[in-house]
Design an enzyme around this catalytic site. Structure first.
Site, PDB file in Angstrom:
ATOM      1  N   THR A  43      12.129  54.719  34.701  1.00  0.00           N
ATOM      2  CA  THR A  43      10.725  54.942  34.362  1.00  0.00           C
ATOM      3  C   THR A  43      10.496  56.350  33.815  1.00  0.00           C
ATOM      4  O   THR A  43      11.252  57.284  34.119  1.00  0.00           O
ATOM      5  CB  THR A  43       9.868  54.745  35.641  1.00  0.00           C
ATOM      6  OG1 THR A  43       8.555  55.198  35.395  1.00  0.00           O
ATOM      7  CG2 THR A  43      10.421  55.532  36.824  1.00  0.00           C
ATOM      8  N   ASP A  44       9.410  56.498  33.049  1.00  0.00           N
ATOM      9  CA  ASP A  44       9.038  57.842  32.559  1.00  0.00           C
ATOM     10  C   ASP A  44       8.525  58.729  33.697  1.00  0.00           C
ATOM     11  O   ASP A  44       8.447  59.948  33.550  1.00  0.00           O
ATOM     12  CB  ASP A  44       7.999  57.744  31.431  1.00  0.00           C
ATOM     13  CG  ASP A  44       6.708  57.020  31.815  1.00  0.00           C
ATOM     14  OD1 ASP A  44       6.570  56.598  32.980  1.00  0.00           O
ATOM     15  OD2 ASP A  44       5.830  56.885  30.942  1.00  0.00           O
ATOM     16  N   GLU A  45       8.180  58.113  34.834  1.00  0.00           N
ATOM     17  CA  GLU A  45       7.592  58.904  35.921  1.00  0.00           C
ATOM     18  C   GLU A  45       8.563  59.922  36.511  1.00  0.00           C
ATOM     19  O   GLU A  45       8.145  60.863  37.180  1.00  0.00           O
ATOM     20  CB  GLU A  45       7.081  57.983  37.047  1.00  0.00           C
ATOM     21  CG  GLU A  45       6.058  56.989  36.545  1.00  0.00           C
ATOM     22  CD  GLU A  45       5.135  56.444  37.626  1.00  0.00           C
ATOM     23  OE1 GLU A  45       5.170  56.928  38.764  1.00  0.00           O
ATOM     24  OE2 GLU A  45       4.369  55.531  37.302  1.00  0.00           O
ATOM     25  N   TYR A  51       7.830  56.922  45.008  1.00  0.00           N
ATOM     26  CA  TYR A  51       8.390  55.946  44.055  1.00  0.00           C
ATOM     27  C   TYR A  51       9.221  56.668  42.991  1.00  0.00           C
ATOM     28  O   TYR A  51      10.391  56.342  42.777  1.00  0.00           O
ATOM     29  CB  TYR A  51       7.261  55.137  43.384  1.00  0.00           C
ATOM     30  CG  TYR A  51       7.720  54.447  42.112  1.00  0.00           C
ATOM     31  CD1 TYR A  51       8.628  53.387  42.164  1.00  0.00           C
ATOM     32  CD2 TYR A  51       7.272  54.869  40.854  1.00  0.00           C
ATOM     33  CE1 TYR A  51       9.069  52.762  40.998  1.00  0.00           C
ATOM     34  CE2 TYR A  51       7.707  54.255  39.687  1.00  0.00           C
ATOM     35  CZ  TYR A  51       8.610  53.195  39.772  1.00  0.00           C
ATOM     36  OH  TYR A  51       9.048  52.595  38.619  1.00  0.00           O
ATOM     37  N   LYS A 105      13.282  56.589  42.181  1.00  0.00           N
ATOM     38  CA  LYS A 105      13.855  56.169  40.894  1.00  0.00           C
ATOM     39  C   LYS A 105      14.710  57.313  40.311  1.00  0.00           C
ATOM     40  O   LYS A 105      15.792  57.069  39.762  1.00  0.00           O
ATOM     41  CB  LYS A 105      12.748  55.788  39.898  1.00  0.00           C
ATOM     42  CG  LYS A 105      12.004  54.516  40.230  1.00  0.00           C
ATOM     43  CD  LYS A 105      12.868  53.257  40.194  1.00  0.00           C
ATOM     44  CE  LYS A 105      13.308  52.868  38.804  1.00  0.00           C
ATOM     45  NZ  LYS A 105      14.028  51.559  38.816  1.00  0.00           N
TER      46      LYS A 105
HETATM   47  P1  NAD Z   1       8.197  44.226  40.125  1.00  0.00           P
HETATM   48  O1  NAD Z   1       7.768  44.900  41.372  1.00  0.00           O
HETATM   49  O2  NAD Z   1       7.250  43.317  39.438  1.00  0.00           O
HETATM   50  O3  NAD Z   1       9.538  43.393  40.387  1.00  0.00           O
HETATM   51  C1  NAD Z   1      10.600  43.898  41.148  1.00  0.00           C
HETATM   52  C2  NAD Z   1      11.522  42.734  41.476  1.00  0.00           C
HETATM   53  O4  NAD Z   1      12.653  43.250  42.188  1.00  0.00           O
HETATM   54  C3  NAD Z   1      10.879  41.666  42.363  1.00  0.00           C
HETATM   55  O5  NAD Z   1      11.185  40.386  41.862  1.00  0.00           O
HETATM   56  C4  NAD Z   1      11.545  41.881  43.721  1.00  0.00           C
HETATM   57  O6  NAD Z   1      11.640  40.701  44.490  1.00  0.00           O
HETATM   58  C5  NAD Z   1      12.894  42.408  43.316  1.00  0.00           C
HETATM   59  N1  NAD Z   1      13.535  43.211  44.373  1.00  0.00           N
HETATM   60  C6  NAD Z   1      12.965  44.213  45.102  1.00  0.00           C
HETATM   61  N2  NAD Z   1      13.863  44.707  45.972  1.00  0.00           N
HETATM   62  C7  NAD Z   1      15.027  44.036  45.762  1.00  0.00           C
HETATM   63  C8  NAD Z   1      16.317  44.112  46.349  1.00  0.00           C
HETATM   64  N3  NAD Z   1      16.586  44.982  47.323  1.00  0.00           N
HETATM   65  N4  NAD Z   1      17.274  43.286  45.890  1.00  0.00           N
HETATM   66  C9  NAD Z   1      17.015  42.382  44.911  1.00  0.00           C
HETATM   67  N5  NAD Z   1      15.798  42.266  44.344  1.00  0.00           N
HETATM   68  C10 NAD Z   1      14.819  43.078  44.757  1.00  0.00           C
HETATM   69  O7  NAD Z   1       8.668  45.398  39.160  1.00  0.00           O
HETATM   70  P2  NAD Z   1       8.573  45.531  37.569  1.00  0.00           P
HETATM   71  O8  NAD Z   1       7.266  46.110  37.205  1.00  0.00           O
HETATM   72  O9  NAD Z   1       9.014  44.275  36.947  1.00  0.00           O
HETATM   73  O10 NAD Z   1       9.666  46.671  37.333  1.00  0.00           O
HETATM   74  C11 NAD Z   1      11.034  46.322  37.167  1.00  0.00           C
HETATM   75  C12 NAD Z   1      11.853  47.594  36.988  1.00  0.00           C
HETATM   76  O11 NAD Z   1      11.373  48.316  35.852  1.00  0.00           O
HETATM   77  C13 NAD Z   1      11.756  48.563  38.168  1.00  0.00           C
HETATM   78  O12 NAD Z   1      13.022  49.142  38.351  1.00  0.00           O
HETATM   79  C14 NAD Z   1      10.756  49.618  37.713  1.00  0.00           C
HETATM   80  O13 NAD Z   1      11.008  50.852  38.319  1.00  0.00           O
HETATM   81  C15 NAD Z   1      11.039  49.652  36.224  1.00  0.00           C
HETATM   82  N6  NAD Z   1       9.891  50.037  35.367  1.00  0.00           N
HETATM   83  C16 NAD Z   1       8.700  49.400  35.487  1.00  0.00           C
HETATM   84  C17 NAD Z   1       7.662  49.736  34.618  1.00  0.00           C
HETATM   85  C18 NAD Z   1       6.314  49.045  34.695  1.00  0.00           C
HETATM   86  O14 NAD Z   1       5.377  49.477  34.026  1.00  0.00           O
HETATM   87  N7  NAD Z   1       6.150  47.977  35.442  1.00  0.00           N
HETATM   88  C19 NAD Z   1       7.846  50.733  33.653  1.00  0.00           C
HETATM   89  C20 NAD Z   1       9.098  51.383  33.586  1.00  0.00           C
HETATM   90  C21 NAD Z   1      10.110  51.007  34.438  1.00  0.00           C
HETATM   91  O1  DAU Z   2       4.977  54.806  33.877  1.00  0.00           O
HETATM   92  C1  DAU Z   2       5.765  53.726  34.285  1.00  0.00           C
HETATM   93  C2  DAU Z   2       5.279  53.221  35.615  1.00  0.00           C
HETATM   94  O2  DAU Z   2       4.078  52.522  35.371  1.00  0.00           O
HETATM   95  C3  DAU Z   2       6.286  52.329  36.323  1.00  0.00           C
HETATM   96  O3  DAU Z   2       7.428  53.069  36.627  1.00  0.00           O
HETATM   97  C4  DAU Z   2       5.682  51.740  37.608  1.00  0.00           C
HETATM   98  O4  DAU Z   2       6.580  50.824  38.189  1.00  0.00           O
HETATM   99  C5  DAU Z   2       4.401  51.016  37.237  1.00  0.00           C
HETATM  100  O5  DAU Z   2       3.767  50.521  38.400  1.00  0.00           O
HETATM  101  C6  DAU Z   2       3.441  51.952  36.498  1.00  0.00           C
HETATM  102  O6  DAU Z   2       2.982  53.006  37.384  1.00  0.00           O
HETATM  103  P1  DAU Z   2       1.457  53.485  37.376  1.00  0.00           P
HETATM  104  O7  DAU Z   2       1.159  54.142  38.659  1.00  0.00           O
HETATM  105  O8  DAU Z   2       1.154  54.240  36.127  1.00  0.00           O
HETATM  106  O9  DAU Z   2       0.732  52.035  37.251  1.00  0.00           O
HETATM  107  P2  DAU Z   2      -0.579  51.445  37.944  1.00  0.00           P
HETATM  108  O10 DAU Z   2      -0.902  50.172  37.240  1.00  0.00           O
HETATM  109  O11 DAU Z   2      -0.478  51.422  39.419  1.00  0.00           O
HETATM  110  O12 DAU Z   2      -1.698  52.521  37.564  1.00  0.00           O
HETATM  111  C7  DAU Z   2      -1.984  52.851  36.211  1.00  0.00           C
HETATM  112  C8  DAU Z   2      -3.013  53.960  36.227  1.00  0.00           C
HETATM  113  O13 DAU Z   2      -4.255  53.409  36.701  1.00  0.00           O
HETATM  114  C9  DAU Z   2      -2.684  55.111  37.150  1.00  0.00           C
HETATM  115  O14 DAU Z   2      -3.118  56.338  36.568  1.00  0.00           O
HETATM  116  C10 DAU Z   2      -3.476  54.823  38.420  1.00  0.00           C
HETATM  117  C11 DAU Z   2      -4.693  54.102  37.888  1.00  0.00           C
HETATM  118  N1  DAU Z   2      -5.284  53.082  38.788  1.00  0.00           N
HETATM  119  C12 DAU Z   2      -4.456  52.137  39.325  1.00  0.00           C
HETATM  120  C13 DAU Z   2      -4.964  51.174  40.178  1.00  0.00           C
HETATM  121  C14 DAU Z   2      -4.047  50.141  40.793  1.00  0.00           C
HETATM  122  C15 DAU Z   2      -6.640  53.074  39.043  1.00  0.00           C
HETATM  123  O15 DAU Z   2      -7.400  53.930  38.517  1.00  0.00           O
HETATM  124  N2  DAU Z   2      -7.128  52.110  39.869  1.00  0.00           N
HETATM  125  C16 DAU Z   2      -6.363  51.172  40.469  1.00  0.00           C
HETATM  126  O16 DAU Z   2      -6.887  50.352  41.272  1.00  0.00           O
END
Ligand code: NAD
Ligand code: DAU
Length: 355
Positions: free
Chosen positions: A134-136, A160, A164
């Site tokens: 992730t970019d975080e 988190y 990562k």
């Molecule tokens: P998600 O939470 O929707 O899905 C995570 C999945 O991993 C789930 O199906 C869960 O059951 C599985 N899991 C959790 N722990 C596990 C374990 N110990 N063994 C096997 N499976 C397990 O997450 P997502 O949003 O799809 O993100 C997927 C990946 O991409 C993550 O690594 C996250 O850090 C990364 N990522 C997410 C975003 C985003 O915006 N969602 C952006 C950048 C990177």
């Molecule tokens: O940047 C990549 C990341 O993006 C991934 O690594 C994470 O897995 C993914 O969950 C996401 O993280 P964020 O914290 O940015 O996503 P989230 O949807 O939780 O929140 C997006 C923005 O909105 C953040 O600034 C927090 C804000 N927010 C979120 C929620 C859930 C609100 O203002 N209200 C809310 O109820």
């Protein structure tokens, strides 16, 4: 037949990736997922009986299981999505994040080390371990700062992102120390079908449709870069095919938006596609609530490297992607309702009651 092992393939991005791989490649996909609260077999309905899809419920930290799967299916690539992914949950309870994101990744790497070291030379060279990050991990930017490049120092601010970051370091070390052919991608905020409704965009859609308040943390001026999930999947496949071993690639959508802009956009689309029966605009439900502790102000991705070296750029604009996404949620309300009927309500109470 080539086999790819996908971990976390029942989650949001993983399930999109599994479907994408089965549709556009000839590979067999072995999908290892623990099915935590975020893992959902309903995300995989379209590929449930696909002859090249093997689903295995299990933990990436379970060495005997991963050793067995690697020996049995002999994958030429692993894409590691499995993680705890929600920042707010990491603030309420970091332990699972340490367990899966750090220790789980470590165990998976150890299993891969054993498997890879026994492969014949040609297969060793061809093998790839792609770690999805992730970019975080780069921390928070000021409004004027240049976007994150792959050489930005790591400065994670939440449990988190720290977990990562730690996993990224382990992956890097397994390349430098043991020679495992790894690739790491650091991506910005994804949106699209099958995103668990704890995350901003689906949360806003579902709350609005129920006439519930739309919680915005702080002043709503925090900025994220948004990428349509299908574009993330094509980027990962492109990095797998063309990325240089040991390298890191930033992936982004080039669409920086404040949270308030995102929520306004979603409300306006819903006003068009699913107007409230009262005729009142959904924006009336916006409620500013207590901020997220340690809330990063801005993320932005400089995706020059992946564009230049690999030739990947996103296909979707934010405008087209967000309409597709809201439409998908409107057409799949049962999917979201099935989630809302489970432990989801406990999370909503835990995260929002005291805000
Ligand atoms: P998600 O939470 O929707 O899905 C995570 C999945 O991993 C789930 O199906 C869960 O059951 C599985 N899991 C959790 N722990 C596990 C374990 N110990 N063994 C096997 N499976 C397990 O997450 P997502 O949003 O799809 O993100 C997927 C990946 O991409 C993550 O690594 C996250 O850090 C990364 N990522 C997410 C975003 C985003 O915006 N969602 C952006 C950048 C990177
Ligand atoms: O940047 C990549 C990341 O993006 C991934 O690594 C994470 O897995 C993914 O969950 C996401 O993280 P964020 O914290 O940015 O996503 P989230 O949807 O939780 O929140 C997006 C923005 O909105 C953040 O600034 C927090 C804000 N927010 C979120 C929620 C859930 C609100 O203002 N209200 C809310 O109820």
């Amino acid at each position: 037949m080539e086999t790819i092992l996908v971990t976390g393939g029942a989650g949001f991005i993983g399930s999109n990736f599994v479907q994408d791989c089965l549709n556009v490649t000839e590979s067999r996909v072995v999908n290892l997922d623990k099915l935590t609260y975020a893992g959902n077999l309903e995300n995989l309905t379209s590929v449930k009986d696909h002859p090249r899809h093997v689903f295995v419920q299990g933990d990436i930290g379970d060495r005997p299981l991963t050793d067995k799967l690697l020996g049995q299916y002999k994958p030429s690539a692993i894409v590691n999505f499995a993680a705890e992914s929600h920042v707010d949950r990491s603030i309420h309870g970091p332990e699972e994040f340490i367990q899966t994101n750090i220790i789980g990744t470590f165990h998976l790497l150890e299993s891969v080390r054993g498997y890879w070291s026994e492969l014949p030379e040609q297969e060793k060279e061809r093998f790839r371990f792609l770690h999805v990050s992730t970019d975080e991990v780069y921390g928070s930017l000021t409004a004027e700062a240049p976007a994150f490049t792959e050489t930005n120092p790591y400065a994670p601010n939440s449990p988190y992102s720290a977990s990562k970051a730690s996993s990224d370091h382990l992956v890097r070390a397994y390349y430098h120390t043991y020679g495992i052919p790894v690739l790491t991608t650091n991506c910005s905020n994804n949106y699209g079908p099958f995103q668990f409704p704890e995350k901003l965009i689906p949360l806003i859609v579902m709350n609005a449709l129920k006439g519930q308040s739309l919680p915005i943390y702080g002043d709503g001026k925090n900025i994220r870069d948004w990428l349509y999930v299908g574009d993330h999947c094509t980027a990962i496949r492109a990095v797998l095919a063309k990325g240089s071993v040991g390298e890191v690639y930033n992936i982004g959508g080039n669409h920086e938006k404040t949270n308030l802009e995102i929520v306004h956009t979603v409300c306006d689309i819903l006003d068009e596609l699913a107007p409230d029966s009262s005729g009142a605009p959904y924006r009336r439900l916006i409620t500013f609530v207590k901020d997220r502790p340690g809330h990063d102000h801005r993320y932005a991705i400089d995706a020059t490297k992946i564009a230049g070296e690999i030739g990947w750029t996103p296909a979707e604009t934010f405008e087209s992607g967000i309409i597709k996404t809201v439409t998908w949620y409107l057409e799949n309300l049962t999917w979201a309702e099935n989630i809302a009927n489970g432990s989801y309500q406990n999370w909503i109470a835990e995260n929002y009651e005291d805000r």
